[in-house]
Design a protein around this motif. Structure first.
Motif: not given
Length: 81
Positions: A26-29, A57-61, A67-68
């Motif tokens: 449930g973490k917002a990224v 998360s899917q914002k880095g490695r 995505e929401a």
């Protein structure tokens, strides 16, 4: 953020000790609600060592992008290796 909804014990770093992987689906990224993440808490000779923990998360490695409602980390699998 549903921290701990899923858990897996696996040797992530190859040191022969299990590390704890904690799902946080449930973490917002980057502004994407419920994109999700995982937290890795490394194992040591004395057990888990929170000072050696990190978030992914899917914002880095990890391939992809946050995505929401992705809920990355909602399911974990450890193959025992």
């Amino acid at each position: 953020d549903f921290f701990g909804r899923t858990l897996a014990a696996v040797d992530i770093n190859g040191d022969g000790r299990d590390d704890l992987v904690v799902g946080v689906p449930g973490k917002a990224v980057k502004g994407a609600a419920d994109a999700g993440a995982i937290v890795v808490i490394e194992g040591s000779a004395n057990g888990l060592d929170a000072t050696e923990s990190y978030v992914r998360s899917q914002k880095g490695r990890i391939k992809g992008r946050p995505e929401a409602n992705d809920q990355f980390g909602a399911a974990l699998f450890a193959n025992g290796s």
